[in-house]
Design a protein around this motif. Structure first.
Motif, short mmCIF file in Angstrom:
data_model
loop_
_atom_site.label_atom_id
_atom_site.label_comp_id
_atom_site.label_asym_id
_atom_site.label_seq_id
_atom_site.Cartn_x
_atom_site.Cartn_y
_atom_site.Cartn_z
N TYR A 183 0.83 -1.20 0.00
CA TYR A 183 0.00 0.00 0.00
C TYR A 183 0.87 1.26 0.00
O TYR A 183 0.56 2.24 -0.67
CB TYR A 183 -0.92 0.00 1.22
CG TYR A 183 -1.92 1.13 1.22
CD1 TYR A 183 -2.95 1.16 0.29
CD2 TYR A 183 -1.83 2.15 2.15
CE1 TYR A 183 -3.87 2.20 0.28
CE2 TYR A 183 -2.75 3.18 2.16
CZ TYR A 183 -3.76 3.21 1.22
OH TYR A 183 -4.67 4.23 1.21
N MET A 189 2.06 1.96 -3.47
CA MET A 189 1.00 2.57 -4.29
C MET A 189 0.85 4.06 -3.99
O MET A 189 0.75 4.89 -4.90
CB MET A 189 -0.32 1.85 -4.05
CG MET A 189 -0.40 0.47 -4.68
SD MET A 189 -1.80 -0.49 -4.09
CE MET A 189 -3.15 0.58 -4.45
N THR A 190 0.80 4.40 -2.71
CA THR A 190 0.60 5.82 -2.36
C THR A 190 1.83 6.65 -2.72
O THR A 190 1.72 7.80 -3.12
CB THR A 190 0.27 5.97 -0.87
OG1 THR A 190 1.27 5.31 -0.10
CG2 THR A 190 -1.07 5.37 -0.55
N ALA A 197 1.76 7.28 -6.42
CA ALA A 197 0.77 8.32 -6.71
C ALA A 197 1.32 9.70 -6.37
O ALA A 197 1.08 10.68 -7.08
CB ALA A 197 -0.51 8.05 -5.93
N LYS A 200 -1.98 6.30 -10.53
CA LYS A 200 -2.74 5.53 -9.53
C LYS A 200 -2.66 4.06 -9.91
O LYS A 200 -3.44 3.59 -10.73
CB LYS A 200 -4.18 6.02 -9.49
CG LYS A 200 -4.96 5.45 -8.32
CD LYS A 200 -6.37 6.00 -8.29
CE LYS A 200 -7.17 5.39 -7.15
NZ LYS A 200 -8.57 5.81 -7.19
N GLU A 244 -3.07 0.13 -9.52
CA GLU A 244 -4.06 -0.72 -8.86
C GLU A 244 -3.39 -1.99 -8.30
O GLU A 244 -2.32 -2.40 -8.77
CB GLU A 244 -5.15 -1.10 -9.86
CG GLU A 244 -6.04 0.07 -10.27
CD GLU A 244 -6.89 0.59 -9.12
OE1 GLU A 244 -7.05 -0.12 -8.10
OE2 GLU A 244 -7.39 1.74 -9.22
N PRO A 245 -4.03 -2.62 -7.31
CA PRO A 245 -3.39 -3.77 -6.65
C PRO A 245 -3.03 -4.91 -7.59
O PRO A 245 -1.97 -5.54 -7.44
CB PRO A 245 -4.44 -4.21 -5.62
CG PRO A 245 -5.25 -2.99 -5.36
CD PRO A 245 -5.28 -2.23 -6.64
#
Lengths: 105, 439
Positions: free
Chosen positions: A30, A33-34, A37, A43, A45-46
């Motif tokens: 996570y 991902m952040t 971004a 962005k 995605e998983p």
């Protein structure tokens, strides 16, 4: 472009972003991902993240660290850092060439 | 993520090959608990599951199975997985559409206008500013190792958790609403406490069920012994500091009214930047004790020491004043040197004594959106010879209100991870907890 990155197919671009995210320290999924971004506006995605992480780990470019609760951090390896350096240099050459050609005469 | 969404996440992860799941399944599920799902999420997982089944490294697991039916079984497994993914896609898409209808419009607010934290520090509720003329929403967050948004309900700041943590008071049009958070994912409004306008401060008495609610021209005391039928027991005709409210909209107004730890004294902000003390030992007959600190500046936050022997308050300019309350009717001021001065009339503020009452810590976030975060701690052991404040300034460019945990050991505020004011993530996705000062 780096041949090894081309072999990653549709995961080439996500892999570049993941390696860049891990270049300054380990992160779990996570946080990757952040972070991506934040520095790129992408962005991720998983499904894409774990598709790319699976391939990066298989190539030995990232390695998993002991899980923190259920979240597992990853860190970039020496070969991963070398590939990232080479790929960024290749992209820098493209940027330089592109900017030179697009500049008004 | 709701229970249904959690089940669908597990179902989607189950579409991946078994060997892949054993290695990555649990961490992917943990990630999905933190991630705000969208149709793109579902599509990426569907493609990921299908791609992994077709990946030679994982396809080998099926092909090496003995017997003439192995290739067929592999093909059937892939087809079944893809079919399941399509079904799940439809389910989550429907869930997502419903979720968007319920919450997406309220999650675009940039500021957290207020914050309250349950006594066990497991739940936090933030008030979102939705803009002038828009209805406000309060958001319920789970705090901890895996923070996430649980629910939302119509409301605004100020907010206050009941001491038992099962219910919450939140400002609403025409008064204050009481919400049951027995199931934090499904807040239920259980009562409305009508008032003269918009509430600007809420405080529970340590001996619940008395509650004080400050309005611009009065403070109401309510008895919530029967939460379904609250009744007003007294009204104090005290003018709250309207100018403070006007210039300090995000000051964390839950800090602008407070009960003493024994519940016998109530401190409220008053006109002319003053603080009034009230004897509420008989709540139906409150008695004015004293008004102190006139014209010190707009008051951002006030706090009683754990023993009730001191009252500290902070102005928006960073001036701290401490009163000894040996006799609450005759507060004795103590000069606090070295108080930092910051030129702020807008920001988020929180103030609390330490558990032992020897330190007083203030958190200030200047300008809310992009200013620095300042944390100052004063030693209040010896008010005869007080020491300068020990301050730290962080670059902490994230908007939001702050508060202290009920046990006074930590600060709670917006989590900066993933926040990017110039990128796609223009708000914090979680609440985080940290100690007042390192060491």
């Amino acid at each position: 472009m780096h041949q090894k990155f081309d072999d990653l197919g549709r995961f080439a671009d996500p892999s570049l972003l993941i390696l860049t995210s891990l270049a300054d320290g380990p992160r779990h999924g996570y946080a990757i991902m952040t972070d991506i971004a934040a520095f790129s506006g992408v962005k991720m995605e998983p499904g894409t993240l774990y598709g790319a992480l699976t391939r990066l780990e298989r190539r030995g470019w990232v390695r998993p660290l002991p899980a923190d609760d259920r979240r597992r951090p990853y860190e970039i390896t020496g070969p991963g850092r070398a590939v990232l350096t080479e790929q960024l240099a290749s992209m820098a050459r493209i940027v330089t060439a592109g900017q030179r050609r697009i500049a008004p005469a | 993520m709701s229970g249904l969404a959690g089940q669908l996440s597990r179902l989607m992860v189950s579409c991946y090959p078994r060997r892949w799941r054993r290695r990555y399944g649990e961490e992917l599920l943990a990630l999905l608990e933190e991630h705000q799902p969208s149709p793109r999420t579902v599509a990426s997982l569907a493609l990921g599951a299908l791609g992994t089944h077709l990946d030679p490294a994982y396809r080998r697991e099926g092909i090496t199975m003995p017997g003439p039916g192995s290739p067929l079984r592999t093909a059937a497994a892939v087809a079944a997985s893809f079919g399941a993914v399509i079904l799940v896609f439809g389910g989550l898409l429907a869930l997502e559409i419903r979720h968007e209808q319920q919450t997406d419009g309220v999650l675009t607010a940039d500021y957290s206008a207020g914050l309250a934290v349950s006594s066990d520090t497991r739940l936090g509720v933030t008030a979102q500013s939705s803009g002038p003329g828009s209805p406000g929403f309060d958001l319920v967050w789970r705090i901890g190792a895996h923070p996430k948004l649980l629910a939302h309900f119509p409301g605004a700041a100020p907010l206050a958790f009941a001491p038992h943590g099962q219910s919450l008071l939140a400002a609403s049009p025409g008064g204050v609403s009481e919400w049951s958070l027995a199931n934090p994912a499904k807040p239920v409004r259980i009562a409305t406490l009508r008032g003269p306008g918009t509430a600007v401060g809420i405080a529970y008495a340590p001996a619940h069920p008395t509650v004080a609610i400050a309005y611009s021209k009065a403070v109401q005391l309510w008895n919530l012994a029967n939460p379904a039928a609250p009744h007003r027991i007294a009204t104090i005709a005290a003018a709250a500091n309207v100018s403070t409210m006007a210039t300090c909209g995000n000051c964390g107004s839950q800090n602008q009214i407070a009960f003493s730890p024994d519940g016998r004294t109530l401190a409220t902000t008053a006109a002319h930047h003053a603080v009034s003390l009230w004897d509420v030992s008989t709540p139906w007959a409150p008695r004015h004790l004293a008004t102190v600190g006139r014209d010190a500046g707009p008051i951002a936050a006030l706090a009683f020491s754990p023993a009730g022997s001191q009252l500290g308050y902070l102005t928006v300019y960073g001036k701290l004043t401490v009163f000894r309350l040996t006799e609450p009717a005759h507060p004795v001021p103590a000069a606090i040197p070295g108080s930092p001065t910051w030129l702020a009339q807008s920001g988020a503020y929180a103030l609390s004594y330490s558990t032992g009452g020897t330190r007083l810590t203030a958190v200030v976030l200047i300008q809310n959106a992009s200013g620095p975060r300042i944390i100052c701690t004063w030693n209040t052991t010896n008010l005869s010879q007080p020491l300068p404040a020990d301050c730290r300034t962080d670059h902490f460019s994230i908007p939001g209100a702050f508060t202290f945990t009920v046990d006074r050991t930590a600060i709670v505020g917006p989590d900066p991870r993933g926040y990017n004011p110039n990128g796609p993530n223009t708000r914090s996705n979680a609440l985080s907890i940290w100690p007042p000062l390192p060491g």
